[in-house]
Motif scaffolding. Structure first.
Motif, short mmCIF file in Angstrom:
data_model
loop_
_atom_site.label_atom_id
_atom_site.label_comp_id
_atom_site.label_asym_id
_atom_site.label_seq_id
_atom_site.Cartn_x
_atom_site.Cartn_y
_atom_site.Cartn_z
N THR A 1 0.83 -1.20 0.00
CA THR A 1 0.00 0.00 0.00
C THR A 1 0.86 1.25 0.00
OG1 THR A 1 -1.76 -1.16 1.20
CG2 THR A 1 -1.83 1.24 1.21
N ALA A 2 1.90 1.26 0.83
CA ALA A 2 2.79 2.41 0.89
C ALA A 2 3.50 2.62 -0.45
CB ALA A 2 3.82 2.21 2.00
N LEU A 3 3.88 1.53 -1.10
CA LEU A 3 4.52 1.63 -2.41
C LEU A 3 3.58 2.28 -3.42
CD1 LEU A 3 6.76 0.94 -4.49
CD2 LEU A 3 5.63 -1.27 -4.79
N GLY A 4 2.33 1.82 -3.48
CA GLY A 4 1.39 2.37 -4.44
C GLY A 4 1.09 3.83 -4.20
N VAL A 5 0.84 4.19 -2.96
CA VAL A 5 0.51 5.58 -2.64
C VAL A 5 1.71 6.48 -2.89
CG1 VAL A 5 -0.14 7.15 -0.78
CG2 VAL A 5 -1.28 4.95 -1.00
N GLY A 6 2.91 6.02 -2.45
CA GLY A 6 4.10 6.84 -2.66
C GLY A 6 4.42 7.03 -4.12
N LEU A 7 4.26 5.97 -4.91
CA LEU A 7 4.55 6.07 -6.35
C LEU A 7 3.56 7.00 -7.04
CD1 LEU A 7 6.38 5.01 -8.59
CD2 LEU A 7 4.77 3.12 -8.92
N ALA A 8 2.28 6.87 -6.74
CA ALA A 8 1.27 7.73 -7.36
C ALA A 8 1.46 9.19 -6.94
CB ALA A 8 -0.13 7.25 -6.99
N SER A 9 1.93 9.40 -5.72
CA SER A 9 2.14 10.77 -5.25
C SER A 9 3.33 11.43 -5.91
CB SER A 9 2.34 10.77 -3.72
OG SER A 9 1.23 10.21 -3.05
N SER A 10 4.30 10.62 -6.36
CA SER A 10 5.53 11.18 -6.90
C SER A 10 5.51 11.35 -8.41
CB SER A 10 6.72 10.28 -6.52
OG SER A 10 6.54 8.97 -7.03
N ILE A 11 4.47 10.86 -9.08
CA ILE A 11 4.38 10.95 -10.54
C ILE A 11 3.38 12.04 -10.91
CG2 ILE A 11 3.77 9.73 -12.65
CD1 ILE A 11 4.64 7.16 -11.35
#
Length: 237
Positions: free
Chosen positions: A196-206
């Motif tokens: 979950t942290a990976l998905g949220v962090g990735l979407a937030s950084s793109i």
């Protein structure tokens, strides 16, 4: 200081109320080993409190920070390799999966599906765990590509479950229940926080991606692909 303990007690209260109600009102029997149960409840409350605190202070931040770092690095292949390794590594160590795989091996041995020896049971259980771990790694890779490309998740889910239905018609009956349960046990205590942290962090950084609409959905894919992979595992055994 006591707020996390209070939150854990509040979360566990409905479960305790249900058990006490059915034991005392429906079954009309005293609760057996009451002292041990009370001690166990205390352990569960403390353990749950520490676990949640650990997620908040360690797992969620590290997952998000690594997603940001990979996005800044700009290497898609390294990001996909990390996504696969994260899905595989968290799943192969998932306690719930270890238990289910061990039970499945014991039942398979007793049912004559495999030889009833310790080595055969261990091999079957490890093969099942490896299959599920590979499927989750594959699912996280697909989920990361979805975030990068902006693919609608509903089409991936519909296609995946169409595959599940088709494979269910051809898979051995004794593996179908295990396959469906494998999809649930993968999304548990270790896998969910990091993914979950990976998905949220990735979407937030793109740029152009919304963490709310694009950052979630990895867990759905991670619970879908093991069903397909485990049925395939049963078909080739």
């Amino acid at each position: 200081m006591f707020q996390p303990l209070y939150d854990s007690c509040r979360d566990l209260a409905p479960i305790i109320i249900v058990i006490v109600f059915f034991q005392m009102v429906v079954l009309q029997q005293p609760i057996p080993n009451l002292e041990k149960i009370l001690i166990g409840i205390v352990f569960v409350v403390v353990g749950l409190t520490l676990f949640i605190r650990g997620l908040e202070t360690a797992l969620f931040p590290i997952g998000e920070s690594m997603a940001y770092a990979f996005a800044r690095k700009g290497s898609v292949w390294w990001l996909l390799a990390f996504a696969f390794a994260l899905g595989f590594g968290t799943t192969i160590a998932e306690p719930a999966l270890i238990i289910v795989a061990g039970e499945a091996a014991s039942v398979a041995a007793n049912g004559g599906i495999i030889i009833n020896t310790s080595a055969a049971r261990d091999s079957y259980a490890f093969g099942l765990r490896l299959t599920v771990a590979l499927s989750v790694g594959f699912a996280i890779v697909i989920g990361v590509l979805r975030i990068l490309k902006g693919w609608p998740i509903q089409y991936l889910i519909m296609g995946g479950y169409a595959g599940v239905v088709i494979m269910t018609m051809f898979a051995p009956p004794e593996i179908i229940g295990i396959a469906y349960d494998s999809g649930g046990v993968t999304t548990s205590t270790i896998t969910v926080p990091l993914v979950t942290a990976l998905g949220v962090g990735l979407a937030s950084s793109i740029k152009g991606r919304n963490p709310m609409t694009d950052g979630f959905g990895l867990i759905a894919l991670a619970s879908l692909t093991p069903i397909i992979f485990v049925m395939a595992y049963g078909m080739i055994q």
